[in-house]
Design an enzyme around this catalytic site. Structure first.
Site, mmCIF file in Angstrom:
data_model
loop_
_atom_site.group_PDB
_atom_site.id
_atom_site.type_symbol
_atom_site.label_atom_id
_atom_site.label_comp_id
_atom_site.label_asym_id
_atom_site.label_seq_id
_atom_site.Cartn_x
_atom_site.Cartn_y
_atom_site.Cartn_z
ATOM 1 N N PHE A 80 4.252 -14.706 15.869
ATOM 2 C CA PHE A 80 4.884 -13.781 14.922
ATOM 3 C C PHE A 80 6.132 -13.257 15.610
ATOM 4 C CE2 PHE A 80 4.987 -9.353 13.163
ATOM 5 C CZ PHE A 80 4.781 -9.582 11.807
ATOM 6 N N GLU A 135 2.829 -3.914 18.142
ATOM 7 C CA GLU A 135 2.475 -3.813 16.715
ATOM 8 C C GLU A 135 2.619 -2.380 16.188
ATOM 9 O OE1 GLU A 135 -0.909 -6.187 15.318
ATOM 10 O OE2 GLU A 135 -0.593 -7.441 17.069
ATOM 11 N N SER A 162 10.833 -1.063 17.033
ATOM 12 C CA SER A 162 10.228 -0.115 16.094
ATOM 13 C C SER A 162 11.034 -0.044 14.803
ATOM 14 C CB SER A 162 10.180 1.286 16.730
ATOM 15 O OG SER A 162 9.293 1.281 17.816
HETATM 16 N N1 COS Z 1 3.391 -2.861 2.524
HETATM 17 C C1 COS Z 1 4.258 -3.136 1.504
HETATM 18 N N2 COS Z 1 5.465 -2.545 1.408
HETATM 19 C C2 COS Z 1 5.809 -1.648 2.347
HETATM 20 C C3 COS Z 1 4.964 -1.325 3.429
HETATM 21 C C4 COS Z 1 3.710 -1.962 3.476
HETATM 22 N N3 COS Z 1 2.844 -1.679 4.456
HETATM 23 N N4 COS Z 1 5.574 -0.396 4.202
HETATM 24 C C5 COS Z 1 6.752 -0.154 3.624
HETATM 25 N N5 COS Z 1 6.910 -0.905 2.515
HETATM 26 C C6 COS Z 1 8.041 -0.883 1.591
HETATM 27 C C7 COS Z 1 8.262 0.557 1.139
HETATM 28 O O1 COS Z 1 7.467 0.870 -0.011
HETATM 29 C C8 COS Z 1 9.730 0.571 0.802
HETATM 30 O O2 COS Z 1 9.936 -0.015 -0.464
HETATM 31 P P1 COS Z 1 10.884 0.718 -1.545
HETATM 32 O O3 COS Z 1 12.208 0.837 -0.861
HETATM 33 O O4 COS Z 1 10.871 -0.219 -2.695
HETATM 34 O O5 COS Z 1 10.264 2.049 -1.803
HETATM 35 C C9 COS Z 1 10.324 -0.391 1.825
HETATM 36 O O6 COS Z 1 9.242 -1.225 2.260
HETATM 37 C C10 COS Z 1 10.937 0.336 3.010
HETATM 38 O O7 COS Z 1 9.944 1.165 3.609
HETATM 39 P P2 COS Z 1 10.334 2.391 4.567
HETATM 40 O O8 COS Z 1 11.347 3.267 3.855
HETATM 41 O O9 COS Z 1 9.091 3.042 5.044
HETATM 42 O O10 COS Z 1 11.112 1.633 5.757
HETATM 43 P P3 COS Z 1 11.552 2.151 7.147
HETATM 44 O O11 COS Z 1 12.660 1.325 7.629
HETATM 45 O O12 COS Z 1 11.799 3.640 7.092
HETATM 46 O O13 COS Z 1 10.231 1.857 8.019
HETATM 47 C C11 COS Z 1 8.832 2.111 9.954
HETATM 48 C C12 COS Z 1 10.009 2.589 9.110
HETATM 49 C C13 COS Z 1 8.999 2.771 11.308
HETATM 50 C C14 COS Z 1 7.541 2.611 9.307
HETATM 51 C C15 COS Z 1 8.757 0.566 10.051
HETATM 52 O O14 COS Z 1 10.018 0.070 10.447
HETATM 53 C C16 COS Z 1 7.722 0.109 11.067
HETATM 54 O O15 COS Z 1 6.527 0.032 10.761
HETATM 55 N N6 COS Z 1 8.163 -0.191 12.295
HETATM 56 C C17 COS Z 1 7.330 -0.699 13.367
HETATM 57 C C18 COS Z 1 7.323 -2.172 13.346
HETATM 58 C C19 COS Z 1 6.487 -2.740 14.422
HETATM 59 O O16 COS Z 1 5.297 -2.657 14.346
HETATM 60 N N7 COS Z 1 7.153 -3.340 15.415
HETATM 61 C C20 COS Z 1 6.502 -3.956 16.490
HETATM 62 C C21 COS Z 1 6.781 -5.410 16.456
HETATM 63 S S1 COS Z 1 5.524 -6.350 15.797
HETATM 64 S S2 COS Z 1 4.506 -6.875 17.380
#
Ligand code: COS
Length: 392
Positions: free
Chosen positions: A130, A370, A139
Site C-alpha cells: 500500500f 496507518e 499524515s
Molecule cells: N471513508 C469515506 N470517505 C471519507 C473518509 C472515510 N473514512 N474519511 C474522509 N472521507 C471523505 C470526507 O467525507 C470528505 O468528503 P466531502 O468533502 O465530500 O465531505 C473528504 O473525504 C475529505 O475528508 P476530510 O475533510 O476529513 O479530509 P482531511 O484532508 O481533512 O483529512 C485526516 C484529514 C488527517 C483525517 C486524513 O488526512 C488522515 O486520515 N490522515 C492520515 C493518513 C494516514 O493514515 N497516513 C499514514 C500512511 S498509511 S500507512
C-alpha cells in the site's frame, strides 16, 4: 498463557472461537521457526507462503469464489492479528500487509483486478503493498504530490516518490495513490496498481528500523501504467485510502493488543518466579499495582478493538471514529504495558534478545503508522465537535 476469557464476549460467534483456536495452533506450532531477524525479506516471503498455505490469508483478502466470502470480517482480522502478534511480530506484519495492500482492490476493485490479484495474494503466492505516504505527505494525505498524467488513450505515466512503504522491495505490486487533476486537495487523487518490474519503478532506498521489517522508499520515473489498473473512478483515491484505513486501523489496535497481552504474560511469569526481599516480586504491593494497571489497559484495549470490529461487521457504513479510538487506545495502552513489563524485568528487560526487549522495539511504530496517534485524535475530536454542532 494469555487470558482467553475475552473470546466469550458477545462480540464473537462460534466461527470466531474456532478461528482463534486455529490461528493459535498455527502461530505456536508452524510459524515461529520461520522468523530469522537477520533475513527479514526471506522470513516475510516464507511467512506469507505459510499463512497462505494454512488458509489464514483468506481472512485478510476476499477471494471472488461465488460470494461465499465477499467481504472482510474485521473481527476475524483482529483475532488473527492479535494471535500472531502475541507469538511473532513479523508474522503479524506479513499477514496484515497482504490485507492492507489489497484492501483498495477488495473494497473498490474491478472484477478483472480482483480475479488477477486477490486469489494469488490470499494463497501467499503474491506479495502486496500500500503506497500512500510521501516524503512531504504522511499524515496530511491531501498534500500528496506523486502524479499520474495521461499518456495516450489507455495509459498514464506516474512520477514521484513514496516512502515508508511496507513490503517495499519484496512486493509484487504497489497500490499507489497519485494526483490526477489540478488544484490539490482530496478530490483529485486516484489509486493505481503498479506492478514490480514496471520500467521506471525503482527501490530508491531500503529503510532500517528498530524492529526490522521490509520497508523502502520508492521512486517512480514516468512509469507507464494501463488505465485498467486504476482502482475505482478517477478522483476517488482519497475515499479509497480512507475507507481502507477504516478497516485496517482497528486491526493495528489488535496487533498492539497481542503485543500487550504477551508483555503482561511475560511480566506475570517473571513476577511469580523472581525472588526478592525474602519473597517474590509478585508479593510486593507496588508490583501488584503495576500488574493491575497492565490488566486494566489490556482489557480496555480489547474492548475498544472488538467494539470497532463488531460495529463494522454489523453493517455500519463508516467506522472512522470507532476505528480511530481503537487504534489510539490500544497502541498507547500496549506501549505502557510493555514499558511496565520491561521495568519489572529489571536488567533482563533491556537485554538484547529478551522477549520484552523485542516487544519494546516492536510496539513503537504502531503509534505512528496507518495514522499517528495525533491523527486519530484529530479524527475523534472533529467528530465529537461536529456531533455537538461546534465548528473547528
Ligand atoms: N471513508 C469515506 N470517505 C471519507 C473518509 C472515510 N473514512 N474519511 C474522509 N472521507 C471523505 C470526507 O467525507 C470528505 O468528503 P466531502 O468533502 O465530500 O465531505 C473528504 O473525504 C475529505 O475528508 P476530510 O475533510 O476529513 O479530509 P482531511 O484532508 O481533512 O483529512 C485526516 C484529514 C488527517 C483525517 C486524513 O488526512 C488522515 O486520515 N490522515 C492520515 C493518513 C494516514 O493514515 N497516513 C499514514 C500512511 S498509511 S500507512
Amino acid at each position: 498463557m494469555a487470558d482467553a476469557s475475552f473470546i466469550a464476549w458477545p462480540f464473537f460467534g462460534p466461527e470466531h472461537r474456532e478461528l482463534r483456536s486455529k490461528a493459535l495452533a498455527i502461530a505456536s506450532q508452524s510459524l515461529a521457526g520461520l522468523v530469522d531477524h537477520h533475513d527479514v525479506d526471506g522470513s516475510c516471503r516464507a511467512l506469507v507462503a505459510a499463512l497462505g498455505r494454512h488458509g489464514l490469508l483468506r481472512h485478510a483478502v476476499t477471494v471472488p469464489d461465488g460470494g461465499r466470502r465477499d467481504r472482510l470480517d474485521v473481527r476475524s482480522l483482529c483475532l488473527i492479528r492479535e494471535t500472531l502478534a502475541y507469538h511473532a511480530g513479523l508474522a503479524d506484519f506479513a499477514f496484515a500487509m497482504q490485507g492492507l495492500g489489497t484492501g483498495p482492490i477488495t473494497l473498490f476493485g474491478s472484477t478483472e483486478q480482483k480475479r488477477r490479484y486477490l486469489p494469488a495474494v490470499a494463497g501467499g503466492k503474491m506479495i502486496a503493498a500500500f503506497a500512500l505516504s510521501e516524503p512531504e505527505a504522511g499524515s496530511d494525505v491531501a498534500a500528496l504530490a506523486c502524479e499520474a498524467v495521461p499518456d495516450g488513450p489507455d495509459h498514464v505515466r506516474i512520477s514521484g516518490e513514496k516512502t515508508w512503504i511496507s513490503n517495499g522491495g519484496i512486493a509484487d505490486f504497489y497500490v499507489t495513490f497519485c494526483r490526477t487533476g489540478e488544484g490539490g486537495g482530496t478530490k483529485t487523487l486516484s489509486a493505481y496498481i503498479v506492478e514490480a518490474g514496471t520500467p521506471g519503478l525503482e527501490i530508491a532506498e531500503r529503510i532500517a528500523t528498530i524492529a526490522p521489517h521490509p520497508l523502502a522508499r520508492l521512486r517512480f520515473d514516468a512509469c507507464r501504467v494501463p488505465l485498467q489498473h486504476r482502482i475505482g473512478a478517477d478522483g476517488e483515491g482519497f475515499k479509497i485510502a480512507m475507507a481502507t484505513l477504516d478497516v485496517f486501523r482497528a486491526t493495528v489496535g489488535a496487533a498492539a493488543l497481542g503485543f500487550g497481552r504477551r508483555a503482561l504474560d511475560e511480566a506475570l511469569g517473571h513476577a511469580a518466579r523472581r525472588k526478592i526481599f525474602g519473597g517474590t516480586l509478585a508479593g510486593l504491593q507496588m508490583v501488584q499495582g503495576l500488574i493491575a494497571d497492565m490488566v486494566a489497559d489490556v482489557d480496555a484495549a480489547a474492548l475498544m478493538v472488538y467494539r470497532a470490529a463488531w460495529t463494522k461487521d454489523n453493517g455500519a457504513p463508516r467506522v472512522t471514529r470507532e476505528a480511530a479510538l481503537a487504534k489510539l487506545v490500544a497502541t498507547e495502552a500496549a506501549q505502557r504495558v510493555i514499558d511496565h513489563a520491561v521495568q519489572l524485568h529489571g536488567g533482563h528487560g533491556v537485554r538484547v534478545g529478551s522477549k520484552v526487549e523485542e516487544l519494546y522495539r516492536e510496539i513503537r511504530a504502531l503509534r505512528i503508522y496507518e495514522g499517528a496517534s495525533e491523527v486519530q485524535k484529530i479524527v475523534i475530536a472533529r467528530q465529537a465537535l461536529a456531533e455537538h454542532g461546534a465548528s473547528e
